[in-house]
Structures are given as structure tokens and as C-alpha cells.
Motif scaffolding. Structure first.
Motif, PDB file in Angstrom:
ATOM      1  N   ASP A   1       0.826  -1.210   0.000  1.00 15.07           N
ATOM      2  CA  ASP A   1       0.000   0.000   0.000  1.00 15.07           C
ATOM      3  C   ASP A   1       0.864   1.266   0.000  1.00 15.07           C
TER       4      ASP A   1
ATOM      5  N   SER B   1      -2.200  -1.519  -3.894  1.00 15.78           N
ATOM      6  CA  SER B   1      -3.225  -0.490  -4.044  1.00 15.78           C
ATOM      7  C   SER B   1      -2.712   0.481  -5.101  1.00 15.78           C
ATOM      8  N   ALA B   2      -3.514   1.496  -5.424  1.00 19.02           N
ATOM      9  CA  ALA B   2      -3.071   2.496  -6.400  1.00 19.02           C
ATOM     10  C   ALA B   2      -1.867   3.267  -5.877  1.00 19.02           C
TER      11      ALA B   2
ATOM     12  N   ALA C   1      -8.807  -1.673  -5.368  1.00 22.49           N
ATOM     13  CA  ALA C   1      -9.275  -0.432  -4.761  1.00 22.49           C
ATOM     14  C   ALA C   1      -9.316  -0.678  -3.261  1.00 22.49           C
ATOM     15  N   GLY C   2      -8.924   0.297  -2.485  1.00 20.52           N
ATOM     16  CA  GLY C   2      -9.007   0.147  -1.031  1.00 20.52           C
ATOM     17  C   GLY C   2      -7.848  -0.637  -0.454  1.00 20.52           C
TER      18      GLY C   2
ATOM     19  N   ARG D   1       0.303   1.086 -11.777  1.00 20.84           N
ATOM     20  CA  ARG D   1      -0.196   0.700 -13.105  1.00 20.84           C
ATOM     21  C   ARG D   1       0.917   0.093 -13.964  1.00 20.84           C
TER      22      ARG D   1
END
Ligand code: NAD
Length: 691
Positions: A97, A117-118, A176-177, A163
Motif C-alpha cells: 500500500d 493499491s493504487a 481499490a481500497g 499501473r
């Protein structure tokens, strides 16, 4: 650090191992020990079917504990931890994360899956510190992305966003999250998929050679790059175990190298530089609109640096025509990045839309901070600061980009000397990283804090300097140049001095640099100082004679060197004649000067002047001087800066060299008392702190 940096929680048959070692979960010995113990315990526990490895919210593991890197390796070492994960017969999922860098990514690569996560950031960044990954990174990454891509990523120390990491196959999924929740869901179905057991995929024809060639081109002599390439390429030929052994041996050797020590020194120097005594609790003033006075070489570059960071710029020139030309100069600086594709033309236009060139001083009333970058002339600065005092709003910060002038005298012309600070940029100001922040006698703490915040915002490396002629950098540079000229008068050629400096690692020799900046700048400085110069200081007239002969450097087609129409430099016999005449007048019989003598002499005189700055409080710490030279003067990063290089030579040897330099240079070249003290007590500049 909390008591237990590694904790285990159970979720049915899945155990979550969480690292909590703020601020970034560096892999200190305590973390490695905790992780290894957790892995061993869970491996032996029949109730545990799978493991999730996490660094907690917003984090993973940001890498090795760099402080420990200067010490001998201490068990358990990272490869022990990584091997224990790899050896488990239960699946392990990394839940990422935040930053998984260096050793952090090596741990993640030993897992059977990586879920991010992103916010996940992944990279093997070791080469930035002059080493290579030492816990399997060079062997596992090519198994996921191929040899060519691994060379590109590892040699550049590139950090991938989530990404891109997913596209390359370094991440298996982006969620997500909370990635822990996703990893827990996935854990039951996760199969063992050891990266170490995968075969290395083929690269396209020629791709590996091309990647290696391009990495070596950008290597700038960093030994770690060639080693990284060698070890990564071996991943295909060797077995995994052989590759690991080869990687570890290279890692251990590089870790001990002087280059890696220099890069570690600079890493800490950067973090230290913004810590300034007396600034505790001082809040930076908010900045949105910046005024720049003068749109010449410096003003235009400064404007670009500010626009690039999202700030609004009011650019003030002497009249409407000069303002228009100034605006065009700023626009011109965007041509190259747009042409090369580094910057989209729409983005460039958006930045330029925040620029307001004008000759109307009243517009400066809205500025939060104003940077004066007009001519280097006290009368001009005094006039500007009086006008600025009248127009700037209360609380606005008033800064000068002066290179040599007395900041306190400039501040005294205003009714608010506490709001005045020096912001000394380096040319080209949009590209050079160094920003000398000059603290005047009256500069308020929150004004200094504002200057440091601005530096950070525009991506500059700040170094705080006290007010003196030339501040930290140019003061040392003047001594460096003087001694280079003594060496020439004593027998070296300018090109031999430049060659020795370039062989040492400087981007460019000092005489080539002088030709580029223009010999008239140093000439003006010598004129200004003539009245106060100590007659016992040795004076070399050669540069004055070059100027008198109209040789002002590149801009006149000749200086120390000659330049052809295409700008290519060559050795010029006329310069040789001027040098020979100067020697003859002083009855100097030229002697042979070797490259090692040139290197030693010039580095030592820089460090000696730096020691004087430390004594006087002009520089807060030796590492600030190193940062200034590495980021503003082309000093080789791999040597760590002049103060670090002097420490490496040993200060007793440096003192001997300075005694010789003093004999050659006379007044102004005396050994610094601090150097004498440290040489006598066996101390070092790096560990010296003001009492
Ligand atoms: P420059 O001659 O290229 O530009 C100065 C600009 O200031 C000119 O465009 C001029 O029209 C403008 N100007 C002069 N007086 C003005 C006034 N009263 N109001 C508005 N505009 C005025 O000079 P430069 O090289 O950009 O240097 C500017 C300052 O930056 C100097 O103090 C210099 O010492 C310092 N500096 C220069 C360098 C460098 O490498 N050139 C590096 C660091 C600092």
C-alpha cells in the motif's frame, strides 16, 4: 520505534505479518530479526495455511536501513529473510500500500503474489547508492520482466507506479481500497508460485545489448551499473543459486567501495541540509504568487522553475520592451522540452499562462515573495529594494539572487530587514539543483523557513549560508580558481589542469568553465576587491591579460581556449604566449606539475576554505558544503564533495598539502585553525559539529 516492529494477527488459517517501523519500515536489524522469526514460526505452525505480508496502511518496506550500510553486515542479513520466505511451502502474498523499494521489493519478489493499491510504488533503487540489489533482486526481477527490462529498471533505479508495475507483471493485481483485505480474500486460493523457479523469458533480439549500452551511457562512471548489468545477464546463464551467489559477492564488494560511501554520505547530507538551528516552530509563509525582477539569464530561468511548480509569476523589467523580451525569453526556455517531447505543448502553455511580464511595479503588491535578479551592482540593488519596500505588501518576503554582494547592506535599505533573504540560484536556474539560501543578520526564522519551503516546492536542494563575500560556494570557488591559476603560472598548462579535473570526475575543467561563464565576471570581481586585497596574496595577472586582449571566453571566440564557429574548443598558442610572458616577468622557471598533484592541491584548498567557513558559521556543517559543490559546481558525486574527499585523504595529509599551497599562494591560503585541530586530534570534517 515501537517495541515490536513485526506483529502477527490470525484470520482463520491465514496469518497477517505486519511491519511497523516508522517512518518508512526500513529493514533495520530489528525488523529483519522480527520478520525471520515470524516466518519461521508460521512455517512450522500447522494451523497456518497462507501468509499475508504487509507494511500497514500507506506503506510497505522502503528499503534497507542506510545507516547500517556503513557497518559490517549483521545477522540475520536480508538474504536470510528472503530465503526463508522462498523456502516456505505455504503461499505468501505481499500486500503493498506504499513504497516497496530496494530490499522491500526484494522481499515482495520472494512472495508468491504481489497485490498493490493504487498507492503502491515499486523499484530496485540500489544503484542510486552505488550498490546493486543484494537479496535476489537481480535474479528475480528478470524472471518476471525479462533481462532487458530488468537492466533498464535496476540501472536507472526506477520507481514504478502501480499501473506500470502491473503492466510489466511485477504486480499481480491492483485493488481499490485496502490490499490486506484483498490479499486475505485471495489467500485461500493462492498456489505456490516461486519467482525463483520461473525461467527467464527471452528478450527481443538485440534488446539486452541495447539496454546495457544505454545504461552504461548514463552510468557516469558509477561502478555499480556495469556490475548490475553483468549480474542481471548472468540470470539467464546461471542457475538461480549461482546467480544469487554472484549477486551477493558483487553487492558486498560494492558496499565497501569509496563510491558507495560517497553516495551514502550525500544521501544523508540531503536530509540534513534543511535542518537549521533556530527554526524550530517557525511556520513558512504561504506562497502562491512570486515576483521576479529582471528577466535576464537568471530571472528567466528562475521564472521557469517557479512556473513548473505551479506558482504564478509577475516578471518585472525596466520598460515595456524589456518586459516583452523577458516574456519571450521565458517562452524560449520551454521550446526544448516541448520539442523533445518531454513536455506537452498544452502543459507548456498552461504554465506560461501563469506568467505576467510587465514594467508596472505596482503589480508586485500582490506578490507573496519577490526575487530580485537584476544587474550585480550595489547601486542597482539599493534602488530596487527601496522601490520594493514601497510597493510590496506587509509580510511579503524580499529576496535577492546576488552572487557576491552584502545581503545585510541590501536589507538595510528597506524598512523590513527581517523579511529579506538571499536566494542564490545557479545557471541555468531552471535546471541546476542547488539553491543557496542566504541568511542575513536580521532574517526572521519564518522567512528562512519560507525560503526552504520554496526550495522544496520547486525541487531544489537548499543549502543555508551565512552572509559573506561569495557565500558558501563562490567563496570557495574563488580560492579554487586562484590556485588553479598558481599551478598554471608555476608550469601546468590550462588544458592539463582541466584534463586532471575531468579525470577526477568534474563535469568540466575550471578553465573551460571560466570560458563558458565569461572571463569578464571574474575580472569585475578582482577589480572590486583590488582595494582590499592583501599585498601578500600572490596575484596572477594572466586572466587580466586575456581580458585586455579581448579574450572574454566563448562569447568572444577565445579565452583560455580558442573556439571555432561551431563552438569547438582548441588549445590556443596565444594563451601560451601570455602565460609564458607572465612567468618570465616573475622569473618563474616552469616545473612539471602532475595530474595527481593538481587534483590533490585543488581539492585540498577547497576543503581548507570550507573549514574557514565552518569556523565562521558561514556553513552550518561540512556536508552542506559538499552538497553545494556536487549540485552547483560539477564536483563529482562519486567523490562525495570536497569536505568528504578531504576526510577520505586524511586530514593530516590535507594539512601537509595546505602548507605547500600556502607557500605557493601566500596570504589568504593559510591553513584553517579547524583543519589544524582536526588533523592533530585525528578528527574529520564529517563528524565535526559546532560546540
Ligand atoms: P542579466 O544581465 O542577464 O540580466 C539582468 C536583467 O535585469 C536584465 O534583463 C535587465 O534589463 C534587468 N534589470 C536591470 N535593472 C533592472 C531594474 N531596475 N528593474 C528591472 N529589471 C532590471 O544578468 P544575470 O546573469 O541574469 O544576473 C542577475 C543576477 O543574478 C545578478 O545579481 C547576478 O550576480 C546573479 N547571478 C548570476 C548568475 C549567472 O551565472 N549569470 C548566477 C547566479 C547569480
Amino acid at each position: 520505534m515501537s517495541a515490536a516492529p513485526v506483529t502477527i494477527t490470525r484470520h482463520g488459517g491465514v496469518a497477517v505479518v505486519e511491519i511497523a517501523a516508522p517512518p518508512v519500515n526500513a529493514l533495520s536489524r530489528a525488523v529483519r530479526t522480527g520478520l525471520l522469526a515470524a516466518i519461521e514460526a508460521l512455517g512450522a505452525d500447522p494451523d497456518v495455511a497462507a501468509i499475508v505480508l504487509s507494511g500497514g496502511p500507506g506503506r510497505f518496506i522502503a528499503g534497507a536501513d542506510i545507516r547500517e550500510m556503513s557497518l559490517p553486515p549483521d545477522a540475520p542479513v536480508l538474504p536470510d529473510v528472503v530465503a526463508a520466505i522462498d523456502a516456505l511451502d505455504k503461499p505468501v502474498i505481499a500486500a503493498i500500500d506504499g513504497a516497496a523499494l530496494g530490499g522491500g521489493l526484494e522481499i515482495a519478489l520472494a512472495c508468491d503474489a504481489r497485490i498493490g493499491s493504487a498507492k503502491a510504488l515499486l523499484g530496485l533503487t540500489e544503484t542510486r547508492l552505488g550498490i546493486i540489489p543484494g537479496a535476489g533482486g537481480t535474479q528475480r526481477l528478470p524472471r518476471l520482466v525479462g533481462v532487458a527490462a530488468a537492466i533498464g529498471l535496476i540501472c536507472a533505479g526506477r520507481v514504478l507506479k502501480a499501473r506500470e508495475a502491473l503492466d510489466l507483471g511485477v504486480l499481480d493485481a491492483i485493488v481499490a481500497g485496502d490490499p490486506i483485505a484483498a490479499a486475505l480474500e485471495r489467500a485461500a486460493g493462492q498456489v505456490k508460485r516461486r519467482v525463483s523457479a520461473l525461467s527467464v523469458p527471452d528478450s527481443e533480439d538485440g534488446a539486452e545489448d541495447a539496454a546495457a549500452e544505454s545504461a552504461l551511457k548514463g552510468a557516469k562512471g558509477v561502478p555499480a551499473i556495469a556490475e548490475a548489468i553483468r549480474v542481471i545477464r548472468a540470470a539467464r546463464a546461471d542457475s538461480f543459486a549461482e546467480g544469487l551467489a554472484r549477486e551477493r559477492a558483487a553487492f558486498l564488494a560494492l558496499r565497501e567501495s569509496p563510491e558507495a560511501a560517497a553516495l551514502r554520505h550525500l544521501f544523508f547530507a540531503e536530509r540534513e541540509a534543511a535542518k537549521v538551528p533556530g527554526l524550530e516552530g517557525a511556520a513558512a509563509r504561504p506562497l502562491a504568487t512570486i515576483g521576479v525582477i529582471g528577466a535576464g539569464t537568471m530571472g528567466a530561468g528562475i521564472a521557469v522553475a517557479l512556473l513548473d511548480a505551479g506558482l504564478h509569476v509577475i516578471l518585472v523589467e525596466r520598460d515595456a520592451a524589456a518586459a516583452e523580451a523577458g516574456g519571450a525569453r521565458v517562452r524560449g526556455l520551454y521550446d526544448r522540452p516541448v520539442k523533445s517531447g518531454r513536455l506537452g505543448s498544452e502543459e507548456a502553455e498552461a504554465r506560461l499562462a501563469r506568467l505576467a511580464p510587465t514594467d508596472d511595479w505596482d503589480r508586485l503588491a500582490t506578490a507573496d515573495l519577490v526575487i530580485e535578479a537584476a544587474f550585480e551592482d550595489m547601486a542597482v540593488k539599493v534602488d530596487i529594494f527601496r522601490r520594493l519596500d514601497a510597493v510590496a505588501r506587509p509580510g511579503a518576503v524580499l529576496a535577492s539572487n546576488t552572487s557576491y554582494l552584502d545581503l545585510d547592506a541590501i536589507a538595510a535599505t528597506t524598512g523590513r530587514p527581517q523579511d529579506v533573504v538571499g536566494l542564490h540560484f545557479f545557471a541555468p536556474a531552471n535546471l541546476m539543483r542547488l539553491l543557496e539560501v542566504v541568511r542575513g543578520a536580521a532574517t526572521a526564522p519564518d522567512v528562512l523557513a519560507t525560503a526552504l519551503a520554496l526550495a522544496k516546492r520547486i525541487g531544489k536542494q537548499p543549502v543555508v549560508a551565512g552572509n559573506c563575500d561569495g557565500f558558501i560556494g563562490n567563496r570557495i570557488y574563488a580560492v579554487y580558481r586562484r590556485h588553479a591559476e598558481y599551478l598554471v603560472e608555476d608550469g601546468a598548462t590550462p588544458e592539463a589542469v582541466d584534463a586532471a579535473l575531468e579525470a577526477y570526475g568534474f563535469a568540466m575543467g575550471i578553465f573551460a568553465v571560466s570560458d563558458m561563464s565569461g572571463l569578464d565576471i571574474a575580472f569585475a570581481m578582482r577589480q572590486r576587491r583590488a582595494a582590499t586585497r592583501d599585498p601578500a596574496e600572490r596575484y596572477v595577472a594572466i586572466p587580466d591579460r586575456l581580458c585586455a586582449a579581448g579574450r572574454l571566453g566563448r562569447k568572444t571566440g577565445a579565452g583560455w581556449y580558442a573556439y571555432d564557429a561551431a563552438g569547438k574548443k582548441s588549445v590556443d598558442p596565444t594563451t601560451g604566449d601570455i602565460i609564458a610572458a607572465a612567468r618570465a616577468e616573475k622569473a618563474i622557471a616552469p616545473r612539471a606539475v602532475s595530474a595527481p598533484e593538481i587534483q590533490r592541491r585543488l581539492v585540498c584548498v577547497m576543503a581548507n576554505e570550507g573549514a574557514k567557513e565552518l569556523e565562521e558559521g558561514i556553513a552550518l556543517r561540512a556536508s552542506d558544503i559538499d552538497l553545494a559543490f556536487v549540485n552547483g559546481y560539477g564536483f563529482p558525486r562519486l567523490k562525495g564533495g570536497p569536505m568528504f574527499a578531504a576526510d577520505q585523504m586524511g586530514l593530516a595529509a590535507v594539512l601537509d598539502e595546505i602548507e605547500a599551497a600556502h607557500a605557493a599562494g601566500g596570504a589568504g591560503s593559510e591553513p584553517a585553525p579547524l583543519l589544524r585541530d582536526l588533523a592533530r586530534t585525528g578528527g574529520s570534517f564529517s563528524s565535526w559539529r559546532r560546540a
